[in-house]
Design an enzyme around this catalytic site. Structure first.
Site, PDB file in Angstrom:
ATOM      1  N   TYR A 199       0.824  -1.213   0.000  1.00 30.07           N
ATOM      2  CA  TYR A 199       0.000   0.000   0.000  1.00 30.07           C
ATOM      3  C   TYR A 199       0.853   1.255   0.000  1.00 30.07           C
ATOM      4  O   TYR A 199       2.029   1.252   0.377  1.00 30.07           O
ATOM      5  CB  TYR A 199      -0.900   0.026   1.234  1.00 30.07           C
ATOM      6  CG  TYR A 199      -0.142   0.201   2.528  1.00 30.07           C
ATOM      7  CD1 TYR A 199       0.042   1.453   3.093  1.00 30.07           C
ATOM      8  CD2 TYR A 199       0.436  -0.907   3.164  1.00 30.07           C
ATOM      9  CE1 TYR A 199       0.772   1.607   4.266  1.00 30.07           C
ATOM     10  CE2 TYR A 199       1.160  -0.757   4.330  1.00 30.07           C
ATOM     11  CZ  TYR A 199       1.336   0.498   4.871  1.00 30.07           C
ATOM     12  OH  TYR A 199       2.063   0.656   6.016  1.00 30.07           O
ATOM     13  N   PHE A 209       2.206   9.557   3.605  1.00 27.66           N
ATOM     14  CA  PHE A 209       2.519   9.455   5.030  1.00 27.66           C
ATOM     15  C   PHE A 209       2.899   8.045   5.450  1.00 27.66           C
ATOM     16  O   PHE A 209       3.413   7.837   6.551  1.00 27.66           O
ATOM     17  CB  PHE A 209       1.341   9.943   5.889  1.00 27.66           C
ATOM     18  CG  PHE A 209       0.054   9.201   5.663  1.00 27.66           C
ATOM     19  CD1 PHE A 209      -0.219   8.018   6.323  1.00 27.66           C
ATOM     20  CD2 PHE A 209      -0.890   9.694   4.783  1.00 27.66           C
ATOM     21  CE1 PHE A 209      -1.400   7.335   6.119  1.00 27.66           C
ATOM     22  CE2 PHE A 209      -2.087   9.022   4.574  1.00 27.66           C
ATOM     23  CZ  PHE A 209      -2.336   7.834   5.237  1.00 27.66           C
ATOM     24  N   ASP A 210       2.699   7.050   4.569  1.00 32.47           N
ATOM     25  CA  ASP A 210       3.060   5.679   4.929  1.00 32.47           C
ATOM     26  C   ASP A 210       3.085   4.834   3.665  1.00 32.47           C
ATOM     27  O   ASP A 210       2.318   5.071   2.720  1.00 32.47           O
ATOM     28  CB  ASP A 210       2.041   5.108   5.919  1.00 32.47           C
ATOM     29  CG  ASP A 210       2.537   3.827   6.594  1.00 32.47           C
ATOM     30  OD1 ASP A 210       3.726   3.493   6.431  1.00 32.47           O
ATOM     31  OD2 ASP A 210       1.740   3.169   7.277  1.00 32.47           O
ATOM     32  N   ILE A 242      -7.869   0.327  10.202  1.00 35.60           N
ATOM     33  CA  ILE A 242      -9.034   1.202  10.151  1.00 35.60           C
ATOM     34  C   ILE A 242     -10.173   0.512   9.393  1.00 35.60           C
ATOM     35  O   ILE A 242      -9.949  -0.350   8.542  1.00 35.60           O
ATOM     36  CB  ILE A 242      -8.679   2.555   9.510  1.00 35.60           C
ATOM     37  CG1 ILE A 242      -8.088   2.373   8.114  1.00 35.60           C
ATOM     38  CG2 ILE A 242      -7.736   3.339  10.403  1.00 35.60           C
ATOM     39  CD1 ILE A 242      -7.788   3.675   7.395  1.00 35.60           C
ATOM     40  N   TYR A 268      -9.366   7.853  10.754  1.00 34.45           N
ATOM     41  CA  TYR A 268      -8.841   8.316  12.034  1.00 34.45           C
ATOM     42  C   TYR A 268      -9.769   9.295  12.750  1.00 34.45           C
ATOM     43  O   TYR A 268      -9.410   9.850  13.784  1.00 34.45           O
ATOM     44  CB  TYR A 268      -7.462   8.949  11.823  1.00 34.45           C
ATOM     45  CG  TYR A 268      -6.416   7.916  11.443  1.00 34.45           C
ATOM     46  CD1 TYR A 268      -5.625   7.307  12.410  1.00 34.45           C
ATOM     47  CD2 TYR A 268      -6.242   7.533  10.116  1.00 34.45           C
ATOM     48  CE1 TYR A 268      -4.675   6.365  12.066  1.00 34.45           C
ATOM     49  CE2 TYR A 268      -5.296   6.579   9.760  1.00 34.45           C
ATOM     50  CZ  TYR A 268      -4.513   5.991  10.734  1.00 34.45           C
ATOM     51  OH  TYR A 268      -3.591   5.046  10.394  1.00 34.45           O
ATOM     52  N   PHE A 285      -5.719   5.573  -0.260  1.00 31.32           N
ATOM     53  CA  PHE A 285      -4.782   4.443  -0.210  1.00 31.32           C
ATOM     54  C   PHE A 285      -4.797   3.714  -1.547  1.00 31.32           C
ATOM     55  O   PHE A 285      -5.861   3.291  -2.024  1.00 31.32           O
ATOM     56  CB  PHE A 285      -5.174   3.450   0.881  1.00 31.32           C
ATOM     57  CG  PHE A 285      -4.847   3.896   2.275  1.00 31.32           C
ATOM     58  CD1 PHE A 285      -3.610   3.655   2.838  1.00 31.32           C
ATOM     59  CD2 PHE A 285      -5.792   4.571   3.033  1.00 31.32           C
ATOM     60  CE1 PHE A 285      -3.314   4.065   4.136  1.00 31.32           C
ATOM     61  CE2 PHE A 285      -5.519   4.985   4.321  1.00 31.32           C
ATOM     62  CZ  PHE A 285      -4.273   4.736   4.877  1.00 31.32           C
TER      63      PHE A 285
END
Length: 329
Positions: A199, A209-210, A242, A268, A285
């Site tokens: 991902y 961010f990831d 999530i 979130y 994502f």
């Protein structure tokens, strides 16, 4: 001469008043740095404040300025010098103070938990700046208004992102939006199955961010020290990711690639994960469901049948005589 005397008086008035160090009833050493005419904070008030905590050598341990937002709390009766409640009630809106908290007092009784960068006999320096003082009703009304504003802004931002990128999305009843880029008729994950997922996670403004993919992390200059770049394992239905992930991945087959546009209600939420993921943030994502490992099927134990009830045994009665005895003459 009078002019000279007046000049001395004005100069004396212009000199800053030296702050005096005092102690609270619980023993915390404090200095009021700035004090205005605002009413003092009282128990029950909701205060919003900035705070920095440093060592004696000015090493920053925590800062709301760096975190990107102040702290909010309700003032209550002080339980110890560390809760700072005795200091808050000496201040008003826009006032500031500095408090010294002895390391020995903070870790009294559990000294083995003291971090190595703190030394016995030193202090943690806490700097406070009160931004706002409210009643509970005022704070709740403000929060509700802010939540409504942020929710509306999130919807507008998500719709703009979809329109600007000309995306043809599917939407589930929960509000999850998705685009399947690579279809697959292979196995779809069920509850208990382990999924291997690659991902890349982005905010709506495109900030990564990831990521589980090394090339994507490097391209975004993403710092993830010690990260092993490989598909992560997610067990469907365990609730460790999530909600938007669990719902979105359940729609895909093994080998599928998709983009999930996840609203904050499935991500979130109202808290976010500052400073990158702010409250009420829709996230994007790009995911690849690399593999689905079926979970172990639980075979229920055989149901023990209750023993069959035996029919009651009847006692045999004496056989009746087939013939009657003749009367003796």
């Amino acid at each position: 001469m009078k002019k000279v005397c007046l000049s001395f008086v004005l100069a004396a008035m212009a000199l800053p008043v030296l702050a005096q160090t005092q102690r609270t009833a619980k023993g915390a050493e404090y200095t009021i740095v700035t004090k205005g005419n605002a009413p003092r904070i009282k128990e029950g008030d909701i205060i919003t404040f900035q705070v920095e905590q440093l060592t004696d050598k000015d090493s920053v341990l925590f800062s709301t300025y760096k975190a990107g937002r102040p702290v909010q709390t309700q003032v209550r009766a002080s339980q110890s010098m560390m809760d700072l409640m005795d200091v808050f009630t000496l201040l008003g809106a826009k006032d500031s103070a500095m408090v010294k908290l002895p390391v020995d007092s903070i870790f009294k009784g559990h000294e083995d938990a003291m971090p190595p960068f703190l030394k016995k006999g030193t202090n943690i320096i806490t700097r406070l700046k009160i931004e706002k003082v409210q009643s509970m009703a005022e704070a709740m009304a403000e929060k509700e208004a802010e939540m409504a504003r942020l929710k509306d802004a999130e919807t507008v931002a998500a719709n703009k992102y979809i329109a600007d990128n000309k995306l043809a999305v599917m939407t589930t009843p929960s509000g999850l939006k998705y685009i399947v880029k690579t279809q697959s008729a292979k196995l779809k994950p069920k509850a208990g199955d382990t999924m291997l997922v690659n991902y890349v996670g982005r905010t709506l403004d495109g900030k990564v961010f990831d990521s589980s993919i090394e090339a994507e992390a490097k391209k975004a200059n993403l710092q993830q020290p010690g990260r092993t770049y490989e598909p992560i394992e997610v067990v469907q239905g365990e609730g460790r990711v999530i909600k938007g992930w669990e719902e979105g991945l359940a729609l895909l087959g093994e080998g599928s690639k998709a983009t999930l546009i996840i609203p904050s209600a499935l991500g979130y939420g109202e808290r976010g994960s500052p400073p990158v993921i702010m409250p009420y943030s829709t996230l994007v994502f790009d995911v690849e469901l690399v593999k689905v490992k079926p979970g172990k099927k639980v075979i229920p134990p055989p149901v023990k049948k209750a023993p069959a009830k035996k029919a009651p045994v009847r006692k045999k009665t004496a056989a009746k005589k087939s013939a009657t005895t003749k009367k003796a003459n």
